[in-house]
Design a protein around this motif. Structure first.
Motif, PDB file in Angstrom:
ATOM      1  N   ALA A  52       0.827  -1.213   0.000  1.00 17.23           N
ATOM      2  CA  ALA A  52       0.000   0.000   0.000  1.00 17.23           C
ATOM      3  C   ALA A  52       0.860   1.260   0.000  1.00 17.23           C
ATOM      4  N   ASP A  53       0.375   2.273  -0.675  1.00 20.52           N
ATOM      5  CA  ASP A  53       1.103   3.538  -0.797  1.00 20.52           C
ATOM      6  C   ASP A  53       1.346   4.220   0.541  1.00 20.52           C
ATOM      7  N   ASP A  54       0.468   3.982   1.509  1.00 22.31           N
ATOM      8  CA  ASP A  54       0.607   4.655   2.799  1.00 22.31           C
ATOM      9  C   ASP A  54       1.495   3.895   3.794  1.00 22.31           C
ATOM     10  N   VAL A  55       2.117   2.801   3.353  1.00 19.56           N
ATOM     11  CA  VAL A  55       3.002   2.016   4.211  1.00 19.56           C
ATOM     12  C   VAL A  55       4.445   2.227   3.751  1.00 19.56           C
ATOM     13  N   LEU A  56       5.278   2.712   4.656  1.00 17.77           N
ATOM     14  CA  LEU A  56       6.697   2.841   4.334  1.00 17.77           C
ATOM     15  C   LEU A  56       7.295   1.450   4.137  1.00 17.77           C
ATOM     16  N   LEU A  57       8.253   1.332   3.249  1.00 12.18           N
ATOM     17  CA  LEU A  57       8.847   0.040   2.953  1.00 12.18           C
ATOM     18  C   LEU A  57       9.277  -0.684   4.222  1.00 12.18           C
ATOM     19  N   ALA A  58      10.018  -0.028   5.077  1.00 11.61           N
ATOM     20  CA  ALA A  58      10.540  -0.669   6.286  1.00 11.61           C
ATOM     21  C   ALA A  58       9.441  -0.988   7.305  1.00 11.61           C
ATOM     22  N   ASP A  59       8.262  -0.399   7.148  1.00 16.50           N
ATOM     23  CA  ASP A  59       7.155  -0.659   8.068  1.00 16.50           C
ATOM     24  C   ASP A  59       6.231  -1.776   7.590  1.00 16.50           C
ATOM     25  N   ALA A  60       6.539  -2.363   6.454  1.00 17.21           N
ATOM     26  CA  ALA A  60       5.698  -3.439   5.933  1.00 17.21           C
ATOM     27  C   ALA A  60       5.662  -4.583   6.947  1.00 17.21           C
ATOM     28  N   PRO A  61       4.508  -5.206   7.130  1.00 12.13           N
ATOM     29  CA  PRO A  61       4.342  -6.203   8.190  1.00 12.13           C
ATOM     30  C   PRO A  61       5.113  -7.508   7.973  1.00 12.13           C
ATOM     31  N   PHE A  62       5.620  -7.743   6.789  1.00 16.23           N
ATOM     32  CA  PHE A  62       6.286  -9.016   6.517  1.00 16.23           C
ATOM     33  C   PHE A  62       7.778  -9.023   6.853  1.00 16.23           C
ATOM     34  N   TRP A  63       8.345  -7.880   7.221  1.00 22.50           N
ATOM     35  CA  TRP A  63       9.775  -7.844   7.589  1.00 22.50           C
ATOM     36  C   TRP A  63       9.967  -8.273   9.037  1.00 22.50           C
ATOM     37  N   THR A  64      11.088  -8.901   9.299  1.00 22.00           N
ATOM     38  CA  THR A  64      11.487  -9.133  10.687  1.00 22.00           C
ATOM     39  C   THR A  64      12.017  -7.800  11.217  1.00 22.00           C
ATOM     40  N   PRO A  65      12.144  -7.637  12.512  1.00 25.69           N
ATOM     41  CA  PRO A  65      12.723  -6.394  13.035  1.00 25.69           C
ATOM     42  C   PRO A  65      14.122  -6.113  12.467  1.00 25.69           C
ATOM     43  N   ALA A  66      14.927  -7.135  12.298  1.00 21.39           N
ATOM     44  CA  ALA A  66      16.282  -6.942  11.758  1.00 21.39           C
ATOM     45  C   ALA A  66      16.237  -6.486  10.295  1.00 21.39           C
ATOM     46  N   GLN A  67      15.348  -7.074   9.512  1.00 20.05           N
ATOM     47  CA  GLN A  67      15.216  -6.675   8.112  1.00 20.05           C
ATOM     48  C   GLN A  67      14.731  -5.232   8.011  1.00 20.05           C
ATOM     49  N   ALA A  68      13.737  -4.882   8.804  1.00 20.39           N
ATOM     50  CA  ALA A  68      13.199  -3.517   8.789  1.00 20.39           C
ATOM     51  C   ALA A  68      14.279  -2.519   9.185  1.00 20.39           C
ATOM     52  N   SER A  69      15.064  -2.861  10.176  1.00 20.69           N
ATOM     53  CA  SER A  69      16.143  -1.990  10.634  1.00 20.69           C
ATOM     54  C   SER A  69      17.185  -1.782   9.533  1.00 20.69           C
ATOM     55  N   LEU A  70      17.553  -2.856   8.852  1.00 21.51           N
ATOM     56  CA  LEU A  70      18.522  -2.752   7.758  1.00 21.51           C
ATOM     57  C   LEU A  70      18.007  -1.814   6.672  1.00 21.51           C
ATOM     58  N   LEU A  71      16.760  -1.982   6.277  1.00 23.21           N
ATOM     59  CA  LEU A  71      16.179  -1.136   5.228  1.00 23.21           C
ATOM     60  C   LEU A  71      16.154   0.330   5.650  1.00 23.21           C
ATOM     61  N   ARG A  72      15.724   0.581   6.878  1.00 26.05           N
ATOM     62  CA  ARG A  72      15.679   1.957   7.391  1.00 26.05           C
ATOM     63  C   ARG A  72      17.068   2.594   7.393  1.00 26.05           C
ATOM     64  N   GLU A  73      18.037   1.875   7.944  1.00 24.94           N
ATOM     65  CA  GLU A  73      19.400   2.409   8.056  1.00 24.94           C
ATOM     66  C   GLU A  73      19.997   2.723   6.690  1.00 24.94           C
ATOM     67  N   GLU A  74      19.812   1.836   5.748  1.00 23.17           N
ATOM     68  CA  GLU A  74      20.402   2.044   4.426  1.00 23.17           C
ATOM     69  C   GLU A  74      19.797   3.263   3.741  1.00 23.17           C
ATOM     70  N   LEU A  75      18.507   3.473   3.904  1.00 19.68           N
ATOM     71  CA  LEU A  75      17.872   4.648   3.305  1.00 19.68           C
ATOM     72  C   LEU A  75      18.244   5.931   4.039  1.00 19.68           C
ATOM     73  N   LEU A  76      18.238   5.892   5.356  1.00 18.54           N
ATOM     74  CA  LEU A  76      18.559   7.091   6.138  1.00 18.54           C
ATOM     75  C   LEU A  76      19.990   7.560   5.912  1.00 18.54           C
ATOM     76  N   GLU A  77      20.889   6.622   5.793  1.00 22.01           N
ATOM     77  CA  GLU A  77      22.298   6.965   5.598  1.00 22.01           C
ATOM     78  C   GLU A  77      22.634   7.218   4.133  1.00 22.01           C
ATOM     79  N   ASP A  78      21.645   7.017   3.255  1.00 23.59           N
ATOM     80  CA  ASP A  78      21.883   7.098   1.814  1.00 23.59           C
ATOM     81  C   ASP A  78      23.103   6.259   1.458  1.00 23.59           C
ATOM     82  N   ALA A  79      23.157   5.084   2.054  1.00 27.22           N
ATOM     83  CA  ALA A  79      24.287   4.176   1.913  1.00 27.22           C
ATOM     84  C   ALA A  79      24.339   3.561   0.513  1.00 27.22           C
ATOM     85  N   ASP A  80      25.370   2.766   0.307  1.00 23.01           N
ATOM     86  CA  ASP A  80      25.555   2.108  -0.985  1.00 23.01           C
ATOM     87  C   ASP A  80      24.332   1.300  -1.415  1.00 23.01           C
ATOM     88  N   TRP A  81      23.593   0.810  -0.438  1.00 24.86           N
ATOM     89  CA  TRP A  81      22.444  -0.034  -0.722  1.00 24.86           C
ATOM     90  C   TRP A  81      21.181   0.762  -1.046  1.00 24.86           C
TER      91      TRP A  81
END
Length: 88
Positions: A35-64
């Motif tokens: 859904a458009d109103d759900v941030l990628l890292a907030d999607a219900p199918f991620w584990t906490p570790a997966q969600a954290s990785l996605l958030r960190e990579e986007l926030l840091e504008d990292a290589d990923w």
């Protein structure tokens, strides 16, 4: 410092998900469209570790970040990511 460019399959590996084209396709098919109103890292199918990785990579504008953006687009497609080259 030069940025590295990562493949879609490498992101799936970092997330602990199947990295072959069939596994990637099945994951996208099972979880699309996000859904458009759900941030990628907030999607219900991620584990906490997966969600954290996605958030960190986007926030840091990292290589990923670029490939995380591609995943975001693929999960919002109604075709289960059909237009995305999963091995890219």
């Amino acid at each position: 410092m030069e940025k590295s460019f990562h493949r879609f399959s490498e992101l799936f590996s970092q997330l602990g998900l199947p990295t072959d084209a069939t596994g990637i396709w099945e994951f996208l098919k099972a979880h699309s469209p996000l859904a458009d109103d759900v941030l990628l890292a907030d999607a219900p199918f991620w584990t906490p570790a997966q969600a954290s990785l996605l958030r960190e990579e986007l926030l840091e504008d990292a290589d990923w970040a670029e490939v995380v953006d591609q995943l975001n687009i693929a999960l919002r497609a109604t075709s289960g990511g059909r237009g995305v080259n999963q091995t890219q």
